[in-house]
Design an enzyme around this catalytic site. Sequence first.
Site, PDB file in Angstrom:
ATOM      1  N   CYS A  61       0.808  -1.222   0.000  1.00  0.00           N
ATOM      2  CA  CYS A  61       0.000   0.000   0.000  1.00  0.00           C
ATOM      3  C   CYS A  61       0.843   1.275   0.000  1.00  0.00           C
ATOM      4  O   CYS A  61       0.363   2.343  -0.381  1.00  0.00           O
ATOM      5  CB  CYS A  61      -0.949   0.004   1.184  1.00  0.00           C
ATOM      6  SG  CYS A  61      -2.135  -1.354   1.177  1.00  0.00           S
ATOM      7  N   HIS A  63      -3.312   7.483   1.800  1.00  0.00           N
ATOM      8  CA  HIS A  63      -3.694   6.145   1.376  1.00  0.00           C
ATOM      9  C   HIS A  63      -5.111   5.887   1.876  1.00  0.00           C
ATOM     10  O   HIS A  63      -5.429   6.137   3.035  1.00  0.00           O
ATOM     11  CB  HIS A  63      -2.715   5.125   1.967  1.00  0.00           C
ATOM     12  CG  HIS A  63      -3.162   3.708   1.795  1.00  0.00           C
ATOM     13  ND1 HIS A  63      -3.613   3.220   0.595  1.00  0.00           N
ATOM     14  CD2 HIS A  63      -3.238   2.676   2.678  1.00  0.00           C
ATOM     15  CE1 HIS A  63      -3.946   1.950   0.734  1.00  0.00           C
ATOM     16  NE2 HIS A  63      -3.732   1.595   1.999  1.00  0.00           N
ATOM     17  N   ASN A  88      -9.980  -0.021  -0.465  1.00  0.00           N
ATOM     18  CA  ASN A  88      -8.517   0.062  -0.401  1.00  0.00           C
ATOM     19  C   ASN A  88      -7.949  -0.510  -1.693  1.00  0.00           C
ATOM     20  O   ASN A  88      -7.983  -1.718  -1.917  1.00  0.00           O
ATOM     21  CB  ASN A  88      -8.020  -0.726   0.813  1.00  0.00           C
ATOM     22  CG  ASN A  88      -6.508  -0.661   0.987  1.00  0.00           C
ATOM     23  OD1 ASN A  88      -5.774  -0.249   0.092  1.00  0.00           O
ATOM     24  ND2 ASN A  88      -6.029  -1.086   2.139  1.00  0.00           N
TER      25      ASN A  88
END
Length: 324
Positions: free
Chosen positions: A114, A251, A281
């Site tokens: 990520c 993020h 996500n």
Amino acid sequence: MTIRAVVRGVGHYLPARVVPNSEFEASVDTSDEWIRTRTGIERRHFAAEGETTSDLGAKAAEAALADAGMTAADLDALVLATSTADLTFPSAATMVQDKIGMTSGFAFDVQAVCAGFVFALANANALIQSGQAKRVLVIGAETFSRILDFTDRTTCVLFGDGAGAVVLEAADGNGTSADRGILATDLHSDGRYRDILYVDGGVSTTGTAGHVRMLGNQVFRHAVEKLAETAHAALDKAGMTGADVDWIVPHQANLRIIAATAQRMQVPMDRVVVTVQDHGNTSAASIPLALSVGKDRGQIRKGDLIVTEAIGGGLSWGAVVLRW
């Protein structure tokens, strides 16, 4: 004079299939309300059968190039952040290179889960500052739906597929925080925490792709602490504070993490670009996706000071401060 890596264009791509929270109710013990309350996620996109990470990345790349008024022939390098490359090798970056018609320069993948796009931006910035490249296309692209265990409600409801991209170009700056472009980067990793967020498969272990596994409470605790710290560290390097920030583009993992990090940075939520409700996500794709959506919404404008920060498996985390 100082060489700065300035954003010239941004773009994104999302697969056509939209998956609402309610779709998971038939397969795992969850509900739309449960997912929204704990994550802020309402829907996400899943890639179609046969639609690959490089396909998504190429479409985001083409959108970013169009926004920059450039073509693939103008590029010196392509850096693609992903944990879900099409094949073990060659890199997804070289596949995108081919799909967009880039026949010169070089291309490579960055894998920091990520945090991948932040790491890719830092690498692209170094290429530009060193003079090795003048124009670099930086992409985050993922098909996380391919590595989800759809019997595990703690992970399968969190992730989505998508891609985002930015075109960076070398430009002269004065060496001050008023310059446009990347002003500071801050990167970290600590392998002691690898077991709290990982995939349980790989070429040299199981020979299979495996599935995402996560200890959510531990990841949450590390995320809030480390994201605020790295954002402050990057701002310190740029000689700035949270009060100077126009937008945090974080993020997009969990709305509670985003809100807690903003609070620690003393930046109000109306100065945070939030897209997690629509995309879930998307790992390395989430920041460039949010940058592109933020620009499309009219939130991000030329001259704005932006902080991006992300944390992912490794653990790996970092932040970038840039002036749009």
